[in-house]
Every structure is written in C-alpha cells, then in structure tokens.
Design a protein around this motif. Structure first.
Motif, PDB file in Angstrom:
ATOM      1  N   MET A 147       0.870  -1.196   0.000  1.00  0.00           N
ATOM      2  CA  MET A 147       0.000   0.000   0.000  1.00  0.00           C
ATOM      3  C   MET A 147       0.898   1.234   0.000  1.00  0.00           C
TER       4      MET A 147
ATOM      5  N   ALA B 228       0.973   4.295   1.018  1.00  0.00           N
ATOM      6  CA  ALA B 228       0.230   5.211   1.873  1.00  0.00           C
ATOM      7  C   ALA B 228       0.673   6.652   1.643  1.00  0.00           C
TER       8      ALA B 228
ATOM      9  N   GLU C  86      -9.198  12.238   0.569  1.00  0.00           N
ATOM     10  CA  GLU C  86      -8.883  10.916   0.025  1.00  0.00           C
ATOM     11  C   GLU C  86      -9.968  10.487  -0.951  1.00  0.00           C
TER      12      GLU C  86
ATOM     13  N   PRO D 191     -10.849   4.377  -3.274  1.00  0.00           N
ATOM     14  CA  PRO D 191     -11.121   3.304  -2.335  1.00  0.00           C
ATOM     15  C   PRO D 191      -9.821   2.764  -1.754  1.00  0.00           C
ATOM     16  N   LEU D 192      -9.949   1.950  -0.691  1.00  0.00           N
ATOM     17  CA  LEU D 192      -8.791   1.406  -0.002  1.00  0.00           C
ATOM     18  C   LEU D 192      -8.112   0.322  -0.829  1.00  0.00           C
ATOM     19  N   PHE D 193      -8.934  -0.563  -1.416  1.00  0.00           N
ATOM     20  CA  PHE D 193      -8.407  -1.687  -2.191  1.00  0.00           C
ATOM     21  C   PHE D 193      -8.921  -1.604  -3.621  1.00  0.00           C
ATOM     22  N   ALA D 194      -8.076  -1.999  -4.551  1.00  0.00           N
ATOM     23  CA  ALA D 194      -8.474  -1.935  -5.954  1.00  0.00           C
ATOM     24  C   ALA D 194      -8.847  -3.321  -6.474  1.00  0.00           C
ATOM     25  N   MET D 195      -9.700  -3.327  -7.481  1.00  0.00           N
ATOM     26  CA  MET D 195     -10.008  -4.563  -8.199  1.00  0.00           C
ATOM     27  C   MET D 195      -8.895  -4.853  -9.209  1.00  0.00           C
TER      28      MET D 195
ATOM     29  N   TYR E 117     -14.933  -5.467   0.557  1.00  0.00           N
ATOM     30  CA  TYR E 117     -14.262  -4.175   0.683  1.00  0.00           C
ATOM     31  C   TYR E 117     -15.222  -3.088   1.140  1.00  0.00           C
TER      32      TYR E 117
ATOM     33  N   ILE F 168     -15.573  -3.281   4.814  1.00  0.00           N
ATOM     34  CA  ILE F 168     -14.385  -2.795   5.510  1.00  0.00           C
ATOM     35  C   ILE F 168     -14.336  -1.273   5.495  1.00  0.00           C
TER      36      ILE F 168
ATOM     37  N   LEU G 197     -14.185   1.394   8.545  1.00  0.00           N
ATOM     38  CA  LEU G 197     -13.170   2.446   8.612  1.00  0.00           C
ATOM     39  C   LEU G 197     -13.827   3.809   8.814  1.00  0.00           C
TER      40      LEU G 197
END
Lengths: 144, 144
Positions: free
Chosen positions: A1, A3, A86, A89-93, A116, A119, A123
């Motif tokens: 990640m 960040a 931001e 999203p946190l996670f990508a496909m 996701y 989650i 968050l």
DNA sequence: CCAGTCGTAACAGTTATTGTTGCAACAGAC
DNA sequence: GTCTGTTGCAACAATAACTGTTACGACTGG
C-alpha cells in the motif's frame, strides 16, 4: 500500500489553525502552517483548498489574508477530513477484467467488492469517532 | 490513496487453486491462474511467492510443477493474505519531521500514530473474520 | 538429455504524491 | 491609485510504487 500523508497533514493544519485562533488570531497563513508541518506552503494551500470545498475552512485574500475554521473543531471528525482529501477506495479490483468464462474470474469481483465495502464502512465509522478537538487535546497533552 | 490490487489478485489465486484442487488436480500453474485473472504469469508467481513465504501455498518445480495450498481454505483468512502481500501501513506520517519547537508539530505524530494504530487494529479484525473458504463459496454463489 | 515450470532479475509504462517555481488575482493599507 | 502580502492555480520535476513484460537460469520427472 503506497500510503500517503494527506490525512495527517490535513489534521495537522486544522489543529494548528484551531489552536492559533484560540490564541486570539483571526487567520493563519499557509506559510505559518507549512513551517510547522515542515513542508511547502503550496502543499498546504492545496490541501486546505480541498478542505474548503468540503466546508471545513474558509480563506480570505488580499493583505491580512489567510485561513480560518468554518466550524468548531468539536463538530469536525476525521471522517470529514478523510472524505475531503482521500478520493479513492482502499483496495483496488483487477486492472483488467478477469476471465468471465472462468467461475472464479466471474465471481471474484462482486465478492471482493462486497467485502471491501464492509471494511470501508467500518473504517468510516472509526474515523467518525474522532473529532479534531480530540486530536488537538491529545496533541496538547503530549509530554514535552 | 493509491490503492493496489494485490489483495484482490492474491485472493483470486488462492480461490482458483482451492477450486482446482477440489476438482481433483494436484497443482495449478501460474499460467492457468494468470489466464483466469487476465494478467501475466510473472505477476502471479511474484504474489504466490509472498504467499509461500507466509506458509499459505507450496510450489513444486520441474516437470508437472505448479502451486498447491499449504493448508485448507477454511483456515486461511484475508488477514493472513493481507499481511503476506501488504507491507506498509494504511496512512503515512509527514515525510519530513514537523517543527518540534511548535506545540502542534511536536504532538501531532504520536497522536495520529495512536489513532492509526487503532484503525489498523480494527481493519485486521475485520479481515480476520473472512476466510478464503468464505470467499470461494461466495464466488461460487455468484449468479451467472 | 528433454520439456515444462518455477525463481528471479531487469526494465518500461503508468500513476500518485510531494515539492517547487512562477505569476495572476485579490484586497486592505497608505 | 499604488503598494504589499497572500491566496489560487498551472506547470513541471523528482520520487516511488505497482503492474506488465522479457529473458534466462534452476530444477525435476520422464
């Protein structure tokens, strides 16, 4: 990640402005905030611009210009700041569509998407539980 | 947040291997998995290599080589996968040390650090609640 | 020895973040 | 009306991470 530090710097800026105003000043300049955060004033102006779009701060131009809070720190949460700075999203496909002929390739995206979303919801809830006033108080309570 | 797809692809690969093994095959090749995920075999081998280091999969070399699960999907959670493929923290601190002479600059890092740790703890708990068996079942239940 | 696959290094393309420079726009002070 | 200090914003460079790709050595069953 990979960040980034946007949420950190934005919280820093808001806490700084809030404290500065409590010390009797009307507005804070990006220059002052940048000195405290040890970065470039343009970086601060960019971030504060996004916070202004979200209605968290206001800016004045001309001589004696600068930034002020648009509402009390008590009414601002880290979720407000997070949503302002931001985008993604946190996670990508997958970057390319997986093989739809394959059972796994076909079902994996909706499945992971649901996970996701849950989650991110958690968050958000977590971030919504911390106000910028909490942050400032915690900062002031940090032992020297 | 520059989100990556590592967790998604890793979960895809594990679900694929698990299903393939249930269909009676011993090992899956990175080529097969890459076809399902619509990516390059080397990308799969890289990710599976990290999963192997974490003890989630095993690999065989030579003719008839390939990948197999090191434990049951029921005993693997998304947290195991996350820890195997995502090294860094969710949020970063300032890239340069903030002004320690400033009250805010001095207190902001410990404060945000505590907050971020709490959030990551919650994220881990959430990820630990989903097994790869859950993922596979959800994938198989996806309507065609 | 051969064939198929892993293991891994090396590199390119893309994207996001951060820092930096430059300058127009603005508004209060004089 | 001009000066001054600040924001607003565009443009660009440097850095880093992710992903895709090529290449080739290492390994092992047949």
């Amino acid at each position: 990640m990979s960040a980034n530090s946007r949420l950190t710097i934005a919280a820093h800026a808001l806490a700084w402005i809030g404290l500065y105003q409590r010390q009797g000043h009307e507005v804070a300049t990006s220059e002052q905030i940048a000195t405290s955060a040890n970065t470039n004033p343009v970086v601060i102006r960019r971030l504060l611009g996004e916070l202004r779009r979200a209605g968290l701060v206001e800016s004045r131009r001309g001589v004696g210009a600068g930034w002020s809070l648009a509402r009390e720190l008590e009414s601002m949460t880290l979720l407000d700041v997070y949503e302002a700075v931001e985008p993604g999203p946190l996670f990508a496909m997958h970057r390319t569509t997986p093989d739809q002929e394959c059972v796994v390739g076909h079902g994996i995206q909706p499945t992971m998407q649901r996970i996701y979303e849950g989650i991110e919801q958690t968050l958000r809830h977590e971030l919504a539980g911390v106000t910028l006033e909490n942050v400032l108080q915690d900062v002031l309570a940090t032992p020297r």
